[in-house]
Structures are given as C-alpha cells and as structure tokens.
Design a protein around this motif. Structure first.
Motif, short mmCIF file in Angstrom:
data_model
loop_
_atom_site.label_atom_id
_atom_site.label_comp_id
_atom_site.label_asym_id
_atom_site.label_seq_id
_atom_site.Cartn_x
_atom_site.Cartn_y
_atom_site.Cartn_z
N PHE A 1 -35.85 -23.84 -57.53
CA PHE A 1 -35.71 -22.77 -56.55
C PHE A 1 -34.95 -23.24 -55.32
CE2 PHE A 1 -39.42 -21.23 -58.91
CZ PHE A 1 -39.02 -19.93 -59.16
N LYS A 2 -34.21 -22.33 -54.71
CA LYS A 2 -33.46 -22.60 -53.49
C LYS A 2 -34.08 -21.82 -52.35
CE LYS A 2 -29.91 -21.36 -55.81
NZ LYS A 2 -28.65 -20.94 -56.36
N GLU A 3 -33.85 -22.28 -51.13
CA GLU A 3 -34.30 -21.58 -49.94
C GLU A 3 -33.34 -21.87 -48.80
OE1 GLU A 3 -38.10 -22.87 -48.43
OE2 GLU A 3 -37.63 -24.96 -48.75
N TYR A 4 -33.43 -21.04 -47.77
CA TYR A 4 -32.59 -21.24 -46.59
C TYR A 4 -33.36 -20.81 -45.34
CZ TYR A 4 -31.77 -16.19 -46.60
OH TYR A 4 -31.95 -14.83 -46.56
N SER A 5 -32.89 -21.32 -44.22
CA SER A 5 -33.40 -20.90 -42.93
C SER A 5 -32.29 -21.03 -41.91
CB SER A 5 -34.62 -21.73 -42.50
OG SER A 5 -34.26 -23.07 -42.32
N ASN B 1 -39.35 -7.93 -41.51
CA ASN B 1 -38.20 -8.78 -41.81
C ASN B 1 -36.97 -8.25 -41.08
OD1 ASN B 1 -40.04 -9.84 -43.63
ND2 ASN B 1 -38.55 -10.05 -45.26
N VAL B 2 -35.97 -9.11 -40.93
CA VAL B 2 -34.70 -8.71 -40.33
C VAL B 2 -33.55 -9.13 -41.24
CG1 VAL B 2 -35.44 -8.74 -37.92
CG2 VAL B 2 -34.60 -10.84 -38.95
N ASP B 3 -32.49 -8.35 -41.23
CA ASP B 3 -31.26 -8.71 -41.93
C ASP B 3 -30.33 -9.35 -40.91
OD1 ASP B 3 -31.92 -7.68 -44.50
OD2 ASP B 3 -31.55 -5.66 -43.75
N VAL B 4 -29.78 -10.51 -41.27
CA VAL B 4 -28.91 -11.24 -40.35
C VAL B 4 -27.71 -11.77 -41.11
CG1 VAL B 4 -30.84 -11.95 -38.86
CG2 VAL B 4 -30.09 -13.46 -40.70
N TYR B 5 -26.68 -12.15 -40.35
CA TYR B 5 -25.58 -12.89 -40.96
C TYR B 5 -24.93 -13.81 -39.94
CZ TYR B 5 -22.51 -9.06 -39.21
OH TYR B 5 -21.86 -8.13 -38.45
N LEU B 6 -24.43 -14.92 -40.47
CA LEU B 6 -23.63 -15.87 -39.69
C LEU B 6 -22.19 -15.63 -40.09
CD1 LEU B 6 -25.41 -19.35 -39.88
CD2 LEU B 6 -24.83 -18.10 -37.82
N GLU B 7 -21.31 -15.41 -39.10
CA GLU B 7 -19.92 -15.12 -39.41
C GLU B 7 -18.98 -16.13 -38.77
OE1 GLU B 7 -17.60 -11.07 -40.02
OE2 GLU B 7 -18.14 -11.39 -37.93
N GLY C 1 -28.41 -12.64 -45.17
CA GLY C 1 -29.72 -12.68 -45.81
C GLY C 1 -30.76 -11.88 -45.07
N ASN C 2 -31.87 -11.69 -45.76
CA ASN C 2 -33.04 -11.03 -45.19
C ASN C 2 -34.03 -12.13 -44.83
OD1 ASN C 2 -35.96 -9.78 -45.88
ND2 ASN C 2 -34.61 -8.24 -45.00
N CYS C 3 -34.60 -12.06 -43.65
CA CYS C 3 -35.42 -13.17 -43.15
C CYS C 3 -36.71 -12.71 -42.50
CB CYS C 3 -34.64 -13.97 -42.10
SG CYS C 3 -33.12 -14.71 -42.71
#
Length: 135
Positions: free
Chosen positions: A55-59, A85-91, A100-102
């Motif tokens: 499994f993979k994960e991110y933060s 939860n919140v939806d975010v993105y790094l651009e 992703g959803n966090c």
C-alpha cells in the motif's frame, strides 16, 4: 534542464467551486511512502530478498504566515472543526499538479509576541494521489 524554486509551488484548497491558494504559505512538503511486502521464499535465487510493492500513502506538511480572512484558510478551519475531509492540490508552474482528498491531522497556530502569527498544517491522504503533468 530548467529548474524552479519552491516559491513557485503553491498549495490550493478546494471549496465548493474552485481551488483557492493558501495565503501566506512559506513551505510545503509532499511526503510519499510505500509499504514493501517480503516475498522471499526458500527457492529465492542467490540469497537476495525479494519484495513486492504494498500500500502507498501520502501527506502534505505546510506552514506559513496567518492571513486574516483568507478564503482557503477558512475552508480548512471549517473542515477541521466539522471533522470533514478537504480536497487539495499542489501546483507547479510547469502545470504539474498533485491532487488528493485529505484529513487534517495537525492544524496549529503560533502567536509569538515578537513575530508574525503563523500556522502549521498536516494533511494526510485519504485514497489515491493523482498526478497531472500539464502536457
């Protein structure tokens, strides 16, 4: 090959309609990890361990100066208080985007007497992290 500075990478928080850049952001770190599953057996050749990807994960860790009435900060504040939860993105300026959803696992405010009020934020991924290359 062109290089970019971190100051051009921005963290966005989604509200009901659009992404809003998190004002005052100074730093952001995208952490990605993967579990490994030991697949070594008695018939493994050469006495080298074999591993499979698990499994993979991110933060995402971010911090910055608190900006009064920032819309993105307000979305985070509401989500944290309501356990949502919140939806975010790094651009990136090249169009590279990590989305992703966090869940918000840390949302600290620091108010030193001789400096700016600042925040620290940790977002832990819930589900897949998607990558768009912008090409």
């Amino acid at each position: 090959m062109p290089k970019i500075t971190g100051m051009k990478v921005k963290l966005y928080v989604m509200d009901a309609s659009t992404g809003k850049v998190l004002a005052g952001q100074k730093n952001a770190t995208l952490n990605r990890q993967a579990d490994s599953i030991d697949a070594t057996s008695k018939d493994t050749e050469g006495f080298w361990k074999e591993n499979l990807l698990g499994f993979k994960e991110y933060s995402i860790d971010a911090d910055g100066a608190y900006v009064v009435n920032d819309a993105a900060y307000g979305v985070l504040e509401t989500a944290f208080v309501n356990s949502e939860n919140v939806d975010v993105y790094l651009e990136f300026p090249s169009g590279l985007k990590y989305t992703g959803n966090c869940v918000i696992t840390d949302f600290s405010l620091e108010a030193p007497y001789d400096d700016l009020v600042s925040y620290k934020l940790t977002l832990k991924g819930s589900g897949a992290l998607t990558v768009e290359t912008g090409a």
